[in-house]
Design a protein around this motif. Structure first.
Motif, PDB file in Angstrom:
ATOM      1  N   VAL A  90     -23.009  62.783  30.536  1.00 19.98           N
ATOM      2  CA  VAL A  90     -23.832  61.584  30.917  1.00 19.98           C
ATOM      3  C   VAL A  90     -23.629  60.672  29.607  1.00 19.98           C
ATOM      4  N   ALA A  95     -25.563  67.864  32.593  1.00 20.15           N
ATOM      5  CA  ALA A  95     -25.335  66.391  32.569  1.00 20.15           C
ATOM      6  C   ALA A  95     -26.165  65.921  31.062  1.00 20.15           C
ATOM      7  N   GLY A  98     -21.838  68.665  38.949  1.00 18.89           N
ATOM      8  CA  GLY A  98     -23.233  68.767  39.711  1.00 18.89           C
ATOM      9  C   GLY A  98     -23.465  69.699  40.911  1.00 18.89           C
TER      10      GLY A  98
END
Length: 367
Positions: free
Chosen positions: A258, A254, A285
């Motif tokens: 992200v 992430a 995830g």
């Protein structure tokens, strides 16, 4: 009296020689550690070959070593080479001004002013955060460039360490069981305790290396794939970076996808941003959340939070080797305290009960 003096002198010299030997082996800590890890991971393969081919230790160890090299060593070397090569390319693009990470962060801030307002509530200065992020990005690319240069200048040293690891792995696979029995005879901890601790060492090493590396490869491949599908520059580099940062439980990939999703949204690429966000949360995830407890937490019999903390602490203390050594130290800590509670705690409890019973009997007699 003289016999006691002889024993103490011998034990002192034994301790001194052992410490000197440890210091002598310190420069080769990395190759020795990974040779032990390889031998532990592929020990079941060697046992299987022994059942199939008979008692042929040299042949069984050689075949096991070859399997380990194909499955682990070659892919890791390829992964590292790809990371360094791609990192060199990014570093050159930064130096030439083709990549400007500061402008990307400013673009995100302009498109999402709520981020700066949210950070201000916690007295976080966005400008300082931006500068640190840019410095970290530049430092990371510069580090990869230095590593590439360092490996080029120290090629002989690198391949010497690799050859030493492979050489030691062969003998540890072949003679590992005999060495363990020798250590059990030598260490004054009690044979049952020592067997339990060695079993825990093998269990945790196998789980963390096998589990963490497998999860890292899966997440890196999934991340690189979606970056390639979306046409994001440097998909191979970011896939390798995601594989590396995936060694950190609960954070992992992430860290990479992200910010990229935020940047895509900031420049008006709403659909790719949504696709990347959904893919990152659901696919990448879940790959971490589902696989890590299965491959790491379950085998080590440690809670997820302890796996996370020990991994982070291990990386800080031991460097890249810490993603194995951290959980290993935590597992041995739990094993030692488990033995202490089971043996000495039970004895203390019985002694306390005996003392209470004696006091009650004395009180009864007095009355």
């Amino acid at each position: 009296m003289y016999a006691k003096l002889e024993t103490r002198t011998f034990l002192a010299m034994l301790l001194g020689v052992s410490l000197a030997f440890v210091l002598l082996m310190k420069p080769f800590f990395g190759p020795i550690f990974w040779a032990v890890a390889m031998a532990v991971i592929f020990h079941p393969v060697e046992r299987l070959l022994e059942r199939r081919l008979g008692d042929r230790p040299n042949l069984n160890a050689l075949i096991t070593l070859a399997i380990g090299i194909v499955i682990v060593v070659i892919p890791v070397l390829g992964l590292g080479a790809a990371l360094i090569a791609e990192g060199m390319g990014v570093y050159q693009q930064i130096q030439e001004g083709e990549i400007r990470p500061g402008e990307y962060i400013d673009q995100i801030n302009e498109s999402f002013p709520a981020i700066q307002a949210f950070l201000a509530q916690f007295d976080v200065n966005f400008g300082e955060l931006r500068d640190r992020a840019v410095s970290a990005f530049l430092g990371g690319s510069q580090f990869l460039a230095k590593q590439a240069l360092g490996i080029g200048q120290n090629t002989f040293q690198f391949f010497l360490a690799l050859a030493l690891m492979v050489y030691l792995t062969f003998f540890l696979i072949r003679d590992g069981q005999k060495l363990i029995e020798l250590l059990i005879r030598a260490l004054p901890l009690g044979d049952e305790r020592e067997r339990l601790l060695f079993a825990k060492f093998a269990e945790v090493t196998r789980a963390t290396v096998k589990g963490n590396l497998l999860i890292a490869v899966i997440q890196g491949a999934l991340g690189g794939l979606i970056f390639w599908v979306l046409g994001i520059t440097g998909a191979l580099l970011w896939g390798v970076v995601m594989a590396v940062v995936s060694l950190l439980p609960a954070v992992g990939a992430a860290i990479v996808w992200v910010p990229v999703a935020l940047y895509l949204a900031a420049i008006g690429e709403a659909i790719p941003a949504l696709v990347l966000t959904g893919y990152g949360v659901v696919v990448i995830g879940l790959a971490d959340n589902l696989l890590r407890p299965i491959f790491v937490g379950r085998d080590t019999k440690m809670p997820d939070y302890l796996v996370l903390l020990s991994t982070l602490g291990g990386i800080v203390v031991f460097g890249i080797n810490g993603f194995v050594m951290g959980p290993l130290v935590a597992a041995l800590f739990m094993a030692f305290w488990g033995i202490f509670i089971r043996e000495f705690g039970h004895e203390a409890h019985l002694a306390a009960q005996t003392d209470v019973s004696a006091r009650e009997d004395a009180s009864t007699r007095e009355s």
